[in-house]
Design a protein around this motif. Structure first.
Motif, PDB file in Angstrom:
ATOM      1  N   ALA A  89       0.028 -69.968 -22.309  1.00 54.49           N
ATOM      2  CA  ALA A  89      -1.334 -70.961 -23.299  1.00 54.49           C
ATOM      3  C   ALA A  89       0.497 -71.403 -24.087  1.00 54.49           C
ATOM      4  CB  ALA A  89      -1.368 -70.051 -24.442  1.00 54.49           C
ATOM      5  N   THR A  90       1.062 -72.140 -24.541  1.00 52.33           N
ATOM      6  CA  THR A  90       1.979 -72.768 -25.076  1.00 52.33           C
ATOM      7  C   THR A  90       1.963 -73.464 -26.822  1.00 52.33           C
ATOM      8  OG1 THR A  90       3.219 -73.788 -23.051  1.00 52.33           O
ATOM      9  CG2 THR A  90       3.942 -74.521 -25.232  1.00 52.33           C
ATOM     10  N   PRO A  91       2.566 -72.556 -27.755  1.00 51.16           N
ATOM     11  CA  PRO A  91       1.954 -72.835 -28.982  1.00 51.16           C
ATOM     12  C   PRO A  91       3.435 -74.281 -29.359  1.00 51.16           C
ATOM     13  CG  PRO A  91       3.945 -71.407 -28.602  1.00 51.16           C
ATOM     14  CD  PRO A  91       3.253 -71.505 -27.443  1.00 51.16           C
ATOM     15  N   MET A  92       2.287 -75.187 -30.019  1.00 51.38           N
ATOM     16  CA  MET A  92       2.726 -76.783 -30.177  1.00 51.38           C
ATOM     17  C   MET A  92       2.920 -76.205 -31.863  1.00 51.38           C
ATOM     18  SD  MET A  92       2.702 -77.510 -26.982  1.00 51.38           S
ATOM     19  CE  MET A  92       2.728 -79.415 -27.239  1.00 51.38           C
ATOM     20  N   LEU A  93       4.409 -76.353 -32.155  1.00 49.43           N
ATOM     21  CA  LEU A  93       4.794 -75.965 -33.186  1.00 49.43           C
ATOM     22  C   LEU A  93       4.763 -77.816 -34.611  1.00 49.43           C
ATOM     23  CD1 LEU A  93       8.115 -73.801 -32.817  1.00 49.43           C
ATOM     24  CD2 LEU A  93       5.116 -72.994 -32.691  1.00 49.43           C
ATOM     25  N   TRP A  94       5.262 -78.307 -34.292  1.00 47.20           N
ATOM     26  CA  TRP A  94       5.249 -79.597 -34.689  1.00 47.20           C
ATOM     27  C   TRP A  94       5.391 -81.222 -34.272  1.00 47.20           C
ATOM     28  CZ3 TRP A  94       9.930 -76.262 -35.075  1.00 47.20           C
ATOM     29  CH2 TRP A  94      10.399 -75.156 -36.093  1.00 47.20           C
ATOM     30  N   GLY A  95       5.721 -81.926 -34.733  1.00 46.34           N
ATOM     31  CA  GLY A  95       6.073 -83.324 -34.140  1.00 46.34           C
ATOM     32  C   GLY A  95       5.010 -83.501 -33.928  1.00 46.34           C
ATOM     33  N   PRO A  96       4.505 -84.874 -32.659  1.00 43.21           N
ATOM     34  CA  PRO A  96       3.699 -85.936 -32.185  1.00 43.21           C
ATOM     35  C   PRO A  96       2.889 -84.839 -31.126  1.00 43.21           C
ATOM     36  CG  PRO A  96       5.944 -86.661 -31.770  1.00 43.21           C
ATOM     37  CD  PRO A  96       6.260 -85.637 -32.796  1.00 43.21           C
ATOM     38  N   ALA A  97       3.228 -83.472 -30.216  1.00 42.97           N
ATOM     39  CA  ALA A  97       2.360 -82.870 -30.187  1.00 42.97           C
ATOM     40  C   ALA A  97       1.804 -81.660 -29.985  1.00 42.97           C
ATOM     41  CB  ALA A  97       3.602 -82.112 -28.909  1.00 42.97           C
ATOM     42  N   ALA A  98       1.773 -81.430 -31.803  1.00 41.76           N
ATOM     43  CA  ALA A  98       1.278 -80.381 -31.978  1.00 41.76           C
ATOM     44  C   ALA A  98      -0.116 -81.236 -32.976  1.00 41.76           C
ATOM     45  CB  ALA A  98       1.708 -80.354 -33.311  1.00 41.76           C
ATOM     46  N   GLY A 134      -8.769 -62.878 -26.057  1.00 41.43           N
ATOM     47  CA  GLY A 134      -7.446 -63.569 -25.792  1.00 41.43           C
ATOM     48  C   GLY A 134      -7.285 -64.951 -27.133  1.00 41.43           C
ATOM     49  N   LEU A 135      -7.474 -64.847 -28.207  1.00 40.25           N
ATOM     50  CA  LEU A 135      -7.546 -65.559 -29.448  1.00 40.25           C
ATOM     51  C   LEU A 135      -5.998 -64.797 -30.264  1.00 40.25           C
ATOM     52  CD1 LEU A 135     -10.689 -66.415 -30.342  1.00 40.25           C
ATOM     53  CD2 LEU A 135      -9.145 -67.497 -28.448  1.00 40.25           C
ATOM     54  N   PRO A 136      -5.412 -66.118 -30.755  1.00 42.24           N
ATOM     55  CA  PRO A 136      -3.872 -66.263 -31.591  1.00 42.24           C
ATOM     56  C   PRO A 136      -4.696 -65.421 -32.779  1.00 42.24           C
ATOM     57  CG  PRO A 136      -4.031 -68.092 -31.136  1.00 42.24           C
ATOM     58  CD  PRO A 136      -4.756 -67.241 -30.026  1.00 42.24           C
ATOM     59  N   ALA A 137      -5.288 -66.052 -33.283  1.00 42.59           N
ATOM     60  CA  ALA A 137      -5.494 -66.144 -34.981  1.00 42.59           C
ATOM     61  C   ALA A 137      -7.257 -66.473 -35.090  1.00 42.59           C
ATOM     62  CB  ALA A 137      -5.247 -66.612 -35.713  1.00 42.59           C
ATOM     63  N   HIS A 185      -2.350 -74.743 -29.647  1.00 40.43           N
ATOM     64  CA  HIS A 185      -2.101 -73.777 -28.691  1.00 40.43           C
ATOM     65  C   HIS A 185      -2.435 -74.612 -27.552  1.00 40.43           C
ATOM     66  CE1 HIS A 185      -1.227 -70.283 -31.046  1.00 40.43           C
ATOM     67  NE2 HIS A 185      -0.204 -69.799 -30.517  1.00 40.43           N
ATOM     68  N   ARG A 186      -1.584 -75.159 -26.292  1.00 36.11           N
ATOM     69  CA  ARG A 186      -1.833 -75.954 -25.266  1.00 36.11           C
ATOM     70  C   ARG A 186      -2.552 -74.740 -24.782  1.00 36.11           C
ATOM     71  NH1 ARG A 186       2.599 -80.081 -23.934  1.00 36.11           N
ATOM     72  NH2 ARG A 186       3.402 -77.886 -22.386  1.00 36.11           N
ATOM     73  N   ILE A 187      -3.269 -74.682 -23.784  1.00 36.21           N
ATOM     74  CA  ILE A 187      -3.851 -74.596 -22.500  1.00 36.21           C
ATOM     75  C   ILE A 187      -3.230 -74.565 -20.835  1.00 36.21           C
ATOM     76  CG2 ILE A 187      -5.333 -73.088 -21.171  1.00 36.21           C
ATOM     77  CD1 ILE A 187      -5.023 -71.962 -23.858  1.00 36.21           C
ATOM     78  N   GLU A 188      -2.208 -74.151 -20.335  1.00 38.71           N
ATOM     79  CA  GLU A 188      -1.436 -74.692 -19.417  1.00 38.71           C
ATOM     80  C   GLU A 188      -2.226 -74.855 -18.026  1.00 38.71           C
ATOM     81  OE1 GLU A 188       1.285 -75.846 -20.184  1.00 38.71           O
ATOM     82  OE2 GLU A 188       1.620 -75.526 -22.292  1.00 38.71           O
ATOM     83  N   PRO A 189      -1.937 -75.282 -17.228  1.00 38.35           N
ATOM     84  CA  PRO A 189      -2.960 -75.271 -15.772  1.00 38.35           C
ATOM     85  C   PRO A 189      -2.892 -73.594 -15.286  1.00 38.35           C
ATOM     86  CG  PRO A 189      -1.524 -77.204 -15.291  1.00 38.35           C
ATOM     87  CD  PRO A 189      -1.337 -76.153 -16.859  1.00 38.35           C
ATOM     88  N   ASP A 190      -2.072 -73.355 -15.309  1.00 34.94           N
ATOM     89  CA  ASP A 190      -1.573 -71.864 -15.023  1.00 34.94           C
ATOM     90  C   ASP A 190      -2.643 -70.984 -16.142  1.00 34.94           C
ATOM     91  OD1 ASP A 190      -0.605 -71.675 -16.934  1.00 34.94           O
ATOM     92  OD2 ASP A 190       1.228 -70.854 -15.141  1.00 34.94           O
ATOM     93  N   GLY A 191      -3.273 -71.675 -16.961  1.00 35.41           N
ATOM     94  CA  GLY A 191      -3.921 -69.973 -17.789  1.00 35.41           C
ATOM     95  C   GLY A 191      -3.108 -69.956 -19.116  1.00 35.41           C
ATOM     96  N   LYS A 214      -2.252 -84.259 -21.507  1.00 33.65           N
ATOM     97  CA  LYS A 214      -1.114 -83.395 -22.417  1.00 33.65           C
ATOM     98  C   LYS A 214      -2.074 -82.526 -23.272  1.00 33.65           C
ATOM     99  CE  LYS A 214       0.735 -85.934 -26.496  1.00 33.65           C
ATOM    100  NZ  LYS A 214       2.385 -86.531 -27.006  1.00 33.65           N
ATOM    101  N   PHE A 215      -3.049 -82.332 -23.809  1.00 27.03           N
ATOM    102  CA  PHE A 215      -3.229 -81.576 -24.665  1.00 27.03           C
ATOM    103  C   PHE A 215      -5.211 -81.143 -23.637  1.00 27.03           C
ATOM    104  CE2 PHE A 215      -2.843 -84.355 -28.911  1.00 27.03           C
ATOM    105  CZ  PHE A 215      -1.498 -83.935 -28.396  1.00 27.03           C
ATOM    106  N   ALA A 216      -5.041 -81.458 -22.391  1.00 26.03           N
ATOM    107  CA  ALA A 216      -6.210 -80.596 -21.825  1.00 26.03           C
ATOM    108  C   ALA A 216      -6.382 -80.061 -21.577  1.00 26.03           C
ATOM    109  CB  ALA A 216      -6.150 -81.397 -20.444  1.00 26.03           C
ATOM    110  N   CYS A 217      -7.243 -78.847 -22.473  1.00 31.25           N
ATOM    111  CA  CYS A 217      -7.007 -77.580 -21.910  1.00 31.25           C
ATOM    112  C   CYS A 217      -8.130 -77.122 -21.087  1.00 31.25           C
ATOM    113  CB  CYS A 217      -8.045 -77.018 -23.740  1.00 31.25           C
ATOM    114  SG  CYS A 217      -7.004 -77.459 -25.128  1.00 31.25           S
TER     115      CYS A 217
END
Length: 400
Positions: free
Chosen positions: A255-264, A50-53, A247-253, A12-15
């Motif tokens: 990006a999903t921001p991962m805000l808080w919690g275990p997925a972040a 294409g980077l956010p920051a 940000h997690r890179i999705e298979p389609d390219g 799930k962290f594979a970018c």
């Protein structure tokens, strides 16, 4: 050649365009007059990739001569970053764990040749002989024979037992589940990049101090260096967008921001291998202390011990086209890689860090007393290339 960094921890962290520019820049000495307009330069690199920051700092002769942070905390949103924003440094935490180990050696609580079984055998009974015989220095130089993260290890990192234990006990429980594995040093180079090795080194430090690794980091490294933004885990405060989120890179390219919690972030059991965050200025403090060989203070360890940490222990094998986060080749000390880049005069002390949501780079030339740190809240190939471009450009600018 590339640097060294953590591997992808879990599938799930594979970018692998922002609205408005807001930046913060800090120039602390007149030396920066010879340099480029750092915020404009960083923003160009950020947009091109294409980077956010994107943030960077240059430290020369004990002074921050330039620092900037540009972009947004969330891709596509108007959450401008500031110079005090926290970025995740991933496996660049490893040099801090190695420094804690050096403190324990100086205090007589550990030796560089202390063996896992000798320190942890009473708590984790039934370890394989090969695992029990691995030494602290081997763990910190990735030469113990413990392999790179595999499916079995990843399943242990993400185990639901995390809800039943405090972190120090959880690490012991993890080792107890893995203890029967035999380890062996491969032919040729003994180097195998091992996050589990650093978890075990952290456990050894915890055992001889009776104190959690996280508490030791705050008391023995963050506080003396006045790294007020330094902490652990995901950068943003739960419920707030007060830092650049990964940000997690999705298979389609996308990006999903991962805000808080275990997925972040990675599971906190991995902390000694890499879950620290801090501002680019606080990261510059760590870079400066190492570039100055500890001579500028505070005295975390003696010059002799720091030299041992910063000295080559093992040669890393050559890997063709390694993914971001794995070594290509070079040498490794204790939490530090040594790479000869074609744009530098000689070997550079360096490391990469990534939890597959963020990326950080550090480069230190102790002979010039020069250090560069670069961070972004993105990961994957584009982030790696962009941060590498910034690192090279700043090195060349400040060594002219």
């Amino acid at each position: 050649m590339t640097h060294l960094t953590a591997r992808t921890y879990h599938p799930k962290f594979a970018c692998l365009a922002l609205t408005g520019l807001v930046s913060a820049m800090l120039v602390l000495t007149p030396v920066a007059a010879k340099a480029l307009d750092l915020d404009s330069y960083l923003d160009t690199v950020r947009k091109d990739n294409g980077l956010p920051a994107l943030a960077a700092a240059v430290i020369e002769d004990g002074k921050v001569v330039a620092a900037a942070a540009v972009g947004t905390r969330v891709l596509g949103k108007d959450f401008p970053v500031t110079i005090d924003d926290r970025f995740h440094i991933g496996s660049n935490t490893k040099s801090m764990t190695a420094t804690l180990a050096g403190m324990m050696v100086e205090e007589g609580k550990l030796r560089w040749d202390s063996r896992i079984g000798e320190v942890l055998g009473d708590d984790v009974k039934g370890m394989s002989a090969s695992l029990a015989n691995a030494t602290l220095e081997q763990l910190l130089s990735h030469s113990s024979g413990i392999p790179t993260d595999d499916e079995e290890m990843i399943n242990l990192y993400f185990n639901t037992d995390a809800f039943e234990y405090n972190l120090s006990d959880l690490r012991l429980h993890l080792l107890d589940q893995w203890k029967e594995n035999e380890i062996s040093v491969p032919d040729g180079s003994p180097f195998q990049y091992s996050n589990l090795g650093y978890i075990i080194a952290g456990m050894m430090i915890e055992k001889v101090t009776g104190t959690p690794w996280e508490q030791l980091m705050r008391e023995r490294i963050f506080a003396p260096l006045e790294m007020q933004t330094a902490g652990f885990g995901a950068q943003a405060t739960y419920g707030l967008i007060d830092a650049p989120v990964g940000h997690r890179i999705e298979p389609d390219g996308s990006a999903t921001p991962m805000l808080w919690g275990p997925a972040a972030d990675m599971p906190p059991v991995l902390a000694p291998a890499g879950n620290v965050h801090m501002s680019i200025i606080d990261y510059a403090k760590w870079a400066d202390w190492n570039a100055g060989k500890g001579a500028r203070g505070p005295t975390l360890v003696s010059a002799e011990t720091l030299h041992h940490i910063q000295s080559v222990k093992v040669h890393t094998p050559v890997r063709d086209n390694p993914p971001p986060g794995t070594p290509s080749t070079g040498d490794y000390g204790l939490g530090w890689g040594f790479v000869t880049f074609d744009w530098a005069d000689g070997p550079i002390m360096t490391h990469n860090g990534s939890n597959s949501l963020n990326l950080a780079k550090i480069a230190i030339d102790p002979e010039r007393d020069l250090a560069i740190v670069v961070t972004t809240n993105f990961a994957g190939g584009k982030a790696d290339m962009a941060a590498g471009e910034v690192m090279q450009h700043l090195y060349e600018t400040y060594t002219k």
